[in-house]
Design a protein around this motif. Structure first.
Motif, PDB file in Angstrom:
ATOM      1  N   PHE A   1       0.822  -1.199   0.000  1.00 13.33           N
ATOM      2  CA  PHE A   1       0.000   0.000   0.000  1.00 13.33           C
ATOM      3  C   PHE A   1       0.857   1.251   0.000  1.00 13.33           C
ATOM      4  O   PHE A   1       0.531   2.238  -0.651  1.00 13.33           O
ATOM      5  CB  PHE A   1      -0.926   0.000   1.213  1.00 13.33           C
ATOM      6  CG  PHE A   1      -1.651   1.295   1.399  1.00 13.33           C
ATOM      7  CD1 PHE A   1      -2.744   1.597   0.608  1.00 13.33           C
ATOM      8  CD2 PHE A   1      -1.225   2.210   2.341  1.00 13.33           C
ATOM      9  CE1 PHE A   1      -3.402   2.794   0.769  1.00 13.33           C
ATOM     10  CE2 PHE A   1      -1.879   3.400   2.503  1.00 13.33           C
ATOM     11  CZ  PHE A   1      -2.975   3.693   1.718  1.00 13.33           C
TER      12      PHE A   1
ATOM     13  N   LEU B   1      -0.134   4.226  -2.670  1.00 10.88           N
ATOM     14  CA  LEU B   1      -0.805   5.468  -2.318  1.00 10.88           C
ATOM     15  C   LEU B   1       0.206   6.397  -1.683  1.00 10.88           C
ATOM     16  O   LEU B   1       0.823   6.076  -0.690  1.00 10.88           O
ATOM     17  CB  LEU B   1      -1.955   5.195  -1.343  1.00 10.88           C
ATOM     18  CG  LEU B   1      -2.807   6.406  -0.921  1.00 10.88           C
ATOM     19  CD1 LEU B   1      -3.467   7.019  -2.134  1.00 10.88           C
ATOM     20  CD2 LEU B   1      -3.841   5.979   0.091  1.00 10.88           C
TER      21      LEU B   1
ATOM     22  N   SER C   1      -1.318  13.876  -3.879  1.00 14.85           N
ATOM     23  CA  SER C   1      -1.626  12.496  -3.514  1.00 14.85           C
ATOM     24  C   SER C   1      -2.045  11.734  -4.765  1.00 14.85           C
ATOM     25  O   SER C   1      -2.203  12.314  -5.846  1.00 14.85           O
ATOM     26  CB  SER C   1      -2.752  12.446  -2.462  1.00 14.85           C
ATOM     27  OG  SER C   1      -3.926  13.066  -2.957  1.00 14.85           O
TER      28      SER C   1
ATOM     29  N   PHE D   1      -3.180   7.373  -6.392  1.00 18.89           N
ATOM     30  CA  PHE D   1      -3.363   5.942  -6.184  1.00 18.89           C
ATOM     31  C   PHE D   1      -3.231   5.217  -7.521  1.00 18.89           C
ATOM     32  O   PHE D   1      -3.319   5.829  -8.590  1.00 18.89           O
ATOM     33  CB  PHE D   1      -4.747   5.652  -5.574  1.00 18.89           C
ATOM     34  CG  PHE D   1      -5.889   5.844  -6.533  1.00 18.89           C
ATOM     35  CD1 PHE D   1      -6.342   4.812  -7.344  1.00 18.89           C
ATOM     36  CD2 PHE D   1      -6.528   7.062  -6.623  1.00 18.89           C
ATOM     37  CE1 PHE D   1      -7.379   4.987  -8.225  1.00 18.89           C
ATOM     38  CE2 PHE D   1      -7.574   7.253  -7.503  1.00 18.89           C
ATOM     39  CZ  PHE D   1      -8.006   6.221  -8.304  1.00 18.89           C
TER      40      PHE D   1
ATOM     41  N   ASP E   1      -4.343   1.033  -9.128  1.00 15.77           N
ATOM     42  CA  ASP E   1      -4.947  -0.255  -8.811  1.00 15.77           C
ATOM     43  C   ASP E   1      -4.379  -1.326  -9.740  1.00 15.77           C
ATOM     44  O   ASP E   1      -3.972  -1.049 -10.864  1.00 15.77           O
ATOM     45  CB  ASP E   1      -6.478  -0.209  -8.910  1.00 15.77           C
ATOM     46  CG  ASP E   1      -6.961   0.229 -10.281  1.00 15.77           C
ATOM     47  OD1 ASP E   1      -6.354  -0.169 -11.296  1.00 15.77           O
ATOM     48  OD2 ASP E   1      -7.947   0.971 -10.342  1.00 15.77           O
TER      49      ASP E   1
ATOM     50  N   THR F   1     -10.769   3.173  -6.122  1.00 10.85           N
ATOM     51  CA  THR F   1     -10.629   2.800  -4.717  1.00 10.85           C
ATOM     52  C   THR F   1     -11.950   2.863  -3.963  1.00 10.85           C
ATOM     53  O   THR F   1     -12.055   2.329  -2.855  1.00 10.85           O
ATOM     54  CB  THR F   1      -9.615   3.717  -4.017  1.00 10.85           C
ATOM     55  OG1 THR F   1     -10.021   5.087  -4.192  1.00 10.85           O
ATOM     56  CG2 THR F   1      -8.240   3.524  -4.598  1.00 10.85           C
TER      57      THR F   1
END
Length: 400
Positions: free
Chosen positions: A18, A22, A116, A118, A120, A256
């Motif tokens: 993780f 992220l 920030s 993310f 997947d 997410t």
């Protein structure tokens, strides 16, 4: 058909992965608005507070003397005295807590830039016949794929003004089919090629002319670029490129927070445009402590091939959202809808040489023009940790 999704989250067994998935960075910045912000106490009277208690005590004594001088002078305003008394009270409180005014100012007032994002990772394995039409679009073999890599850049410019940029990165068009061959099956089962385009697959590989290194290019999509002014909960305004406030799936943006592996069909086919370029007024009203009403009014370029930055007619798209929600301890419910009316339009441009009048004309003709009515309704229930949600979209196109 088996379709599985691996999503990285706050779980002990996936914590190490993780951290790579992220990332969030906070960087303090100072905006022009902050530089010009007025001080509560005049600069000549508000002294930097030292860290040691003895220096803090001396500061309190000096501020007390200053207050006494102002009280003896009738020409000084009571507002100035109140400001100094407030500053003295803050200094005394800092003596008890051991903090400093400088630290408090940074935490409460300093502007911050937050970066920030993310990504997947999805594992797909489909089971269907070897000659199924699905093989034209999706491979049957087990495949790892990174479908989303999103980057967010947020800034709080003032107490009521904020900005947001969302970028989506993709490996596309790497591996995308660009042309299929055509064949004719014979009576004995063999296939005879039919003249036509040959099979082609997009190759995103290019070679650096200086180093001869092979690299792969991808695509960058601008999901959102918006500036939001929020003077009140019930009155807020957003300008720029914003998400269309319809339904559940489009508002819960990002893989997410979306439950299915693949986006719903209505989003894949843009039955309502996922984002718009224009202005949105929105807010939240609280008729009851456990009830709230969300509204949004959108004005934008509408739909079309170039709606993000070009509008070929003077008719803007108008949309309205209304949603009512109940928030209980173990039960929440929301129902709402969004409706929009827009015009799809494109143009053809032609350079016309007038050989008789010896001039060149430019002719712009509209084509592929249609009116569109889009309506959505949604419902969401959550009770004791169980979530149920549903959405309906209606899209009517009226061709001219």
């Amino acid at each position: 058909m088996l379709n599985t999704l691996t999503t990285f989250g706050f779980r002990p067994l996936t914590a190490a992965v993780f951290l790579a998935a992220l990332v969030s960075v906070v960087w303090p910045v100072e905006s022009p608005a902050q530089q010009a912000a007025p001080q509560t106490v005049p600069a000549a009277d508000k002294q930097p507070v030292p860290q040691d208690v003895e220096a803090l005590r001396r500061t309190v004594e000096e501020q007390g003397k200053r207050i006494a001088e102002l009280e003896s002078n009738d020409l000084q305003s009571s507002e100035r005295i109140e400001q100094l008394e407030q500053s003295q009270a803050e200094t005394q409180e800092l003596m008890m807590t051991g903090e400093s005014i400088e630290d408090n100012d940074i935490d409460d007032e300093q502007q911050r830039l937050k970066i920030s994002g993310f990504f997947d990772l999805t594992l797909n394995r489909f089971f269907w016949d070897k000659d199924s039409a699905w093989n034209l679009y999706i491979t049957e073999q087990a495949t790892f794929a990174i479908s989303h890599l999103n980057l967010y850049v947020q800034a709080q410019l003032t107490d009521t003004l904020s900005s947001l940029i969302e970028l989506k990165f993709s490996f596309s068009p790497s591996g995308t089919d660009t042309a299929w061959e055509t064949g004719l099956r014979n009576e004995d089962g063999s296939v005879t090629d039919v003249p036509g385009p040959t099979y082609q697959r997009a190759d995103a590989t290019y070679r650096d002319p200086f180093t001869t290194e092979n690299n792969h290019y991808g695509s960058v999509m601008i999901e959102r670029v918006q500036l939001t002014w929020s003077p009140r909960d019930w009155m807020q305004f957003t300008v720029g490129r914003y998400l269309t406030p319809y339904g559940v799936w489009n508002v819960d943006h990002g893989s997410t927070v979306v439950l299915p592996v693949k986006p719903p069909y209505m989003q894949l086919r843009d039955m309502i445009m996922k984002a718009q370029t224009g202005i949105m007024a929105f807010g939240r009203l609280f008729p009851h402590p456990k009830l709230y009403l969300d509204y949004a009014l959108t004005i934008s370029n509408g739909s079309g091939r170039t709606e993000a930055n070009l509008d070929f007619d003077d008719e803007k798209a108008f949309g309205l959202k209304l949603a009512l929600a109940y928030m209980g301890r173990n039960f929440t419910a929301e129902m709402g809808g969004y409706a929009a009316y827009t015009t799809w339009a494109d143009v053809k441009k032609q350079v016309v040489i007038d050989q008789y009048n010896e001039k060149i004309d430019v002719v712009v003709r509209p084509y592929d023009v249609s009116d569109e009515l889009m309506v959505s309704a949604h419902a969401k229930l959550r009770f004791f940790g169980v979530l149920l949600q549903s959405e309906l979209v209606l899209h009517n196109t009226y061709y001219e």
